[in-house]
Design an enzyme around this catalytic site. Structure first.
Site, PDB file in Angstrom:
ATOM      1  N   HIS A  88      56.939-100.732 -40.220  1.00  0.00           N
ATOM      2  CA  HIS A  88      57.537 -99.470 -39.789  1.00  0.00           C
ATOM      3  C   HIS A  88      56.567 -98.415 -39.319  1.00  0.00           C
ATOM      4  CE1 HIS A  88      61.871 -99.584 -40.656  1.00  0.00           C
ATOM      5  NE2 HIS A  88      61.540-100.555 -41.481  1.00  0.00           N
ATOM      6  N   LYS A 139      70.628 -91.000 -31.922  1.00  0.00           N
ATOM      7  CA  LYS A 139      71.868 -90.311 -32.311  1.00  0.00           C
ATOM      8  C   LYS A 139      72.176 -89.165 -31.343  1.00  0.00           C
ATOM      9  CE  LYS A 139      70.439 -91.087 -37.109  1.00  0.00           C
ATOM     10  NZ  LYS A 139      69.720 -90.420 -38.211  1.00  0.00           N
ATOM     11  N   THR A 168      64.975 -92.771 -34.828  1.00  0.00           N
ATOM     12  CA  THR A 168      66.380 -93.115 -34.641  1.00  0.00           C
ATOM     13  C   THR A 168      67.191 -91.852 -34.397  1.00  0.00           C
ATOM     14  OG1 THR A 168      66.575 -93.143 -37.058  1.00  0.00           O
ATOM     15  CG2 THR A 168      66.453 -95.276 -35.946  1.00  0.00           C
ATOM     16  N   LYS A 228      55.020 -85.363 -36.247  1.00  0.00           N
ATOM     17  CA  LYS A 228      56.281 -85.061 -35.557  1.00  0.00           C
ATOM     18  C   LYS A 228      56.218 -83.720 -34.827  1.00  0.00           C
ATOM     19  CE  LYS A 228      59.215 -87.779 -38.746  1.00  0.00           C
ATOM     20  NZ  LYS A 228      60.055 -88.684 -37.917  1.00  0.00           N
ATOM     21  N   LYS A 286      64.501 -83.628 -38.608  1.00  0.00           N
ATOM     22  CA  LYS A 286      63.824 -84.850 -39.048  1.00  0.00           C
ATOM     23  C   LYS A 286      62.896 -84.459 -40.184  1.00  0.00           C
ATOM     24  CE  LYS A 286      62.247 -85.342 -34.779  1.00  0.00           C
ATOM     25  NZ  LYS A 286      62.386 -86.731 -34.411  1.00  0.00           N
ATOM     26  N   ARG A 287      62.308 -85.439 -40.889  1.00  0.00           N
ATOM     27  CA  ARG A 287      61.346 -85.096 -41.930  1.00  0.00           C
ATOM     28  C   ARG A 287      60.209 -84.264 -41.349  1.00  0.00           C
ATOM     29  NH1 ARG A 287      61.519 -87.330 -47.212  1.00  0.00           N
ATOM     30  NH2 ARG A 287      59.669 -86.082 -47.512  1.00  0.00           N
TER      31      ARG A 287
HETATM   32  C1  LIG Z   1      68.417 -90.356 -38.524  1.00  0.00           C
HETATM   33  C2  LIG Z   1      67.901 -89.580 -39.664  1.00  0.00           C
HETATM   34  C3  LIG Z   1      66.525 -89.441 -39.850  1.00  0.00           C
HETATM   35  C4  LIG Z   1      65.509 -90.031 -38.897  1.00  0.00           C
HETATM   36  O1  LIG Z   1      65.221 -89.083 -37.879  1.00  0.00           O
HETATM   37  P1  LIG Z   1      63.965 -89.255 -36.913  1.00  0.00           P
HETATM   38  O2  LIG Z   1      64.167 -88.158 -35.920  1.00  0.00           O
HETATM   39  O3  LIG Z   1      64.068 -90.592 -36.300  1.00  0.00           O
HETATM   40  O4  LIG Z   1      62.754 -89.063 -37.733  1.00  0.00           O
HETATM   41  C5  LIG Z   1      66.081 -88.684 -40.916  1.00  0.00           C
HETATM   42  N1  LIG Z   1      66.941 -88.106 -41.778  1.00  0.00           N
HETATM   43  C6  LIG Z   1      68.266 -88.213 -41.612  1.00  0.00           C
HETATM   44  C7  LIG Z   1      69.168 -87.518 -42.592  1.00  0.00           C
HETATM   45  C8  LIG Z   1      68.792 -88.958 -40.568  1.00  0.00           C
HETATM   46  O5  LIG Z   1      70.131 -89.066 -40.437  1.00  0.00           O
END
Ligand SMILES: *Cc1c(COP(=O)(O)O)cnc(C)c1O
Length: 809
Positions: free
Chosen positions: A355, A655, A651, A549, A543-544
């Site tokens: 990952h 979305k 991911t 990032k 995101k985190r």
């Molecule tokens: C999809 C998702 C992530 C991943 O987000 P990235 O932008 O790909 O880092 C993190 N937290 C939650 C709650 C998510 O639904």
């Protein structure tokens, strides 16, 4: 069973009576939620039983997805949708004066994961069940999931996530399927019938108790199982008391020690803190999981030599990689196979997903710690490594340097990623770019050795949760336009492409996006008492929080906009609302400073009478799955701005795309594949490419100081961090500033700043041509079907697991 509205009504009333001995009208929303959820579980029970029976009879392969994290979120709504009874339920409850949406909103998230990796595991479970694949989850039932985030005076404060306090209606405890997991002890060799046997003695026994949750497929009869393990003492309280010779305190301490294993999720998937406990967690769920798989397999009557024909174990990142040695231990010590047979079966049974290339996330265990906790497992790893090093020497003679580099055990540590690679028949990266980097840079030695094992499986998201459930209006519009085939086969979304210039469709999409934005504006008003304009551009980064990032790049740009508007209040700018949502790992100080900076800038801007007319900044507290479902359908702009090569896939990007946002991105991770799908006219790119970044990483030559000296805009915002402009102590953002200047800006924020500003200006201009913008939205939705995790899982099933669907009758 065919359900009708009246039947549901009747069942629901009976349920509240049997559970709470109360009339529906007397029940609180949380009781009503429990009653409905319990009913849904009843409705799924027949098929769960049938599925298990049929799986026990079939010789089709069973897949077990081993993951330290399952970031599930809520289940009521998705279960209702997958069972196809949500509309019926809504009507039935309406007649009882109950609003289904309100009940759904009372469910607490199951937050048993940190971010993308855990959410991927949850999306995969949904896809496996929906594709009728016999695939199950195996993980840990943490008593506390990822912490709840509160923002106090701009700072993140962590509150324990006591998600089980009102019980978890979806799970079923299976006491009779408990397993003993053994830690510590000494290995004794015993000769038995001319064979050396190894036995662990004087070990500490821990009871692993499984809790099963049904995973309901969409519009089919499949109900798979997510099995999460809880740690308990082997002895009863009474025995413990006896055992510790009447020392009550000692007995309780011992109990707490054991319960600690499944007590809490580590709030960070990329560091190795609390080393011993984390290793205990890993071995705990892997050992329990494999044990129950073997037990079940042996009931089927097949020969152990055919294990790999009937079982696939997938390991999600390195966290479960001790599975390699544990399966070997069972095959050798318990099934009495010879080494070569055991190893062949092990490799054929296991598959591994990598990952990340972040070096801090590549797990390494100190030998002493590992050997003490898992002595027999350590012996097996040593032998795997000895034979592996021989293989390297055979394949690449006279290259001891290579042997040293690739050795699983080296420099006093065990490298779990290497163990996973050596012990698996498949190693996959999670986006094309990431897999290329693995093959040609990070894991090049291993790729040269095991070329055929390496493959790519680009991550995906379940379009059922992230479109059908999160954005019901858009989903109905899509169905109105192209029919409902896309729900079963999401690639059919591409049929929308030919409507991309259709005025009627554009108008309706515009209206839906506006309605969604209005809902979020209301949420922000209720929660933070801030008014935002639903006509402004909703620009979202959720995101985190991590340096790679680059939330910092985003907020520095906002500070620059603030300065620009201050200098020229008549600046011609499309009004914009910037949203952030992010949890920082509690010990990650730079990340927490970034959260404080975002909140400080937000306060400054939102309270400035002039600037706040053009831009606003909202920090959304406690980002989690259920909040993501609210926020993502409102986005105009999706911020995917990681330093190129550092985001393995992402991911969140998928979305947003599926909900019609325009992606503002570096060519990193799966952004590259979004770009391949929609082209340069339908997203906005910026920043260094792979080659530039790689050049700097390999040969140096970057100076953030130089950029600071040459770029007035950047000099001004970086100086504002420490000169009192932000109305906080000059030390508040000192570390952040140092990381960008004195530490030479590891993630090239300053380097990409200029290009990011230009990209943001381009977004502003594009949004003004609103007809064109809506066309871009439609094209993004149309091309997003490839990112459904159904496609990803089909590829796993065919290329890695070699498994087929089982239709439940
Ligand atoms: C999809 C998702 C992530 C991943 O987000 P990235 O932008 O790909 O880092 C993190 N937290 C939650 C709650 C998510 O639904």
């Amino acid at each position: 069973m065919t359900l009708t509205k009246d039947k549901i009504k009747e069942d629901f009333i009976n349920k509240t009576t049997s559970l709470f001995a109360q009339d529906v009208s007397e029940c609180s929303n949380s009781y009503k939620y429990l009653a409905l959820a319990s009913l849904v579980k009843d409705y799924a029970a027949q098929n769960w039983l049938k599925t298990n029976k049929q799986y026990a009879e079939t010789s089709e392969k069973q897949v077990y997805y081993f993951s330290m994290e399952f970031l599930i979120g809520r289940l009521l709504q998705s279960n209702l949708i997958n069972l196809g009874i949500r509309d019926l339920c809504e009507e039935a409850l309406k007649e009882l004066n109950i609003n289904l949406r309100e009940l759904e909103e009372t469910e607490v998230d199951a937050g048993l994961g940190n971010g993308g990796l855990g959410r991927l595991a949850a999306c995969f479970l949904d896809s496996m069940a929906s594709l009728e694949l016999p695939g199950h989850g195996n993980g840990i039932r943490y008593n506390y999931g990822l912490f709840e985030q509160k923002i106090v005076n701009g700072y993140q404060v962590e509150i324990p996530d006591n998600w089980l306090k009102d019980g978890n209606i979806w799970e079923t405890r299976k006491d009779d399927k408990s397993v003993i997991v053994k830690f510590y002890g000494t290995v004794k060799t015993i000769e038995k019938k001319g064979r050396l046997n190894f036995e662990l003695q004087d070990y500490e026994a821990v009871r692993a108790v499984p809790y099963d949750t049904p995973i309901i497929g969409y519009n089919n009869k499949t109900v798979n199982t997510l099995r999460l393990w809880s740690s308990e003492p082997v002895h009863s309280d009474f025995d413990l008391y006896e055992f510790s010779k009447g020392d009550y305190v000692k007995a309780q301490e011992y109990k707490a020690d054991i319960q600690a294993i499944s007590q809490v999720l580590y709030p960070d998937d990329s560091t190795e803190k609390g080393k011993l406990l984390r290793l205990k967690q890993q071995y705990f769920f892997v050992c329990a999981g494999i044990h129950s798989i073997i037990k079940r397999f042996k009931k089927s009557g097949h020969s152990i030599f055919d294990l790999d024909k009937h079982v696939q174990i997938h390991i999600n990142d390195t966290h479960p990689s001790v599975a390699v040695a544990e399966l070997m231990r069972i095959l050798i010590d318990e099934e009495e196979l010879n080494w070569d047979d055991a190893f062949r079966i092990t490799v054929n049974t296991l598959a591994y997903t990598n990952h990340t290339i972040l070096s801090e996330a590549l797990e390494k265990w100190p030998i002493d710690l590992f050997k003490n906790l898992l002595p027999r497992i350590y012996m097996i790893i040593e032998e795997i490594n000895r034979r592996f090093c021989e293989d390297i020497r055979r394949k690449f003679p006279n290259d001891e340097e290579k042997v040293r580099r690739m050795s699983i055990i080296n420099d006093g540590v065990i490298k779990m990623a290497y163990l996973a690679i050596v012990g698996s028949h498949s190693i996959n990266g999670v986006a094309k770019l990431h897999t290329d980097i693995l093959k040609h840079r990070e894991l090049k030695d291993f790729y040269d050795m095991y070329t055929l094992r390496f493959n790519n499986k680009t991550n995906g998201i379940t379009h059922r949760r992230w479109l059908l459930q999160a954005n019901p209006e858009l989903s109905s519009l899509i169905t109105d336009t192209i029919g409902e085939d896309w729900i079963k086969n999401p690639k059919e979304l591409s049929k929308l492409r030919k409507f991309s210039t259709d005025t009627e469709l554009k108008n309706r999409i515009e209206k839906i996006k506006f309605n969604n934005k209005l809902l979020l504006a209301r949420y922000v008003k209720d929660k933070y008492d801030i008014l935002i304009d639903p006509n402004s551009i909703f620009d979202i980064q959720v995101k985190r929080l991590h340096a790679y990032k680059r939330q910092v790049l985003n907020i520095l740009h906002i500070m620059y906009l603030y300065n620009t508007i201050k200098e020229n209040p008549n600046l011609d700018l499309t009004p914009r609302t910037f949203f952030f949502g992010a949890k920082a790992s509690p010990s990650y100080h730079l990340a927490k400073e970034t959260i404080k900076l975002i909140n400080t800038v937000a306060t400054l801007i939102n309270n400035d009478p002039v600037v706040s007319k053009k831009i606003k900044v909202i920090f959304l507290e406690n980002y989690r799955v259920s909040l993501a479902e609210k926020v993502i359908p409102c986005a105009d702009v999706s911020e995917q701005i990681s330093t190129t090569t550092f985001e393995a896939s992402g991911t969140g990007n998928m979305k947003f795309m599926m909900n019609g946002a325009i992606t503002l991105a570096t060519l990193d991770g799966a952004n590259v594949e979004i770009y391949d799908a929609v082209g340069t006219d339908n997203m906005v790119l910026f920043g260094m490419d792979v080659h530039e970044v790689t050049q700097y990483l390999n040969f140096g030559g970057y100076s953030s100081r130089r950029i600071y000296n040459e770029d007035n805009r950047l000099r001004k915002v970086l100086d504002q961090l420490i000169d009192g402009s932000l109305n906080v102590s000059p030390y508040e953002f000192e570390n952040l500033r140092n990381s960008l200047l004195d530490m030479n800006d590891e993630y090239f924020v300053l380097k990409d700043f200029n290009s990011y500003v230009k990209a943001q200006e381009k977004i502003d201009l594009l949004y003004r041509d609103h007809k064109k913008w809506l066309e871009m939205c439609i094209i993004n939705i149309a091309e997003s079907g490839i990112f459904s995790s159904d496609n990803t899982i089909k590829e796993y099933a065919i290329d890695i697991w070699n498994t087929n669907p089982v239709r439940i009758k």
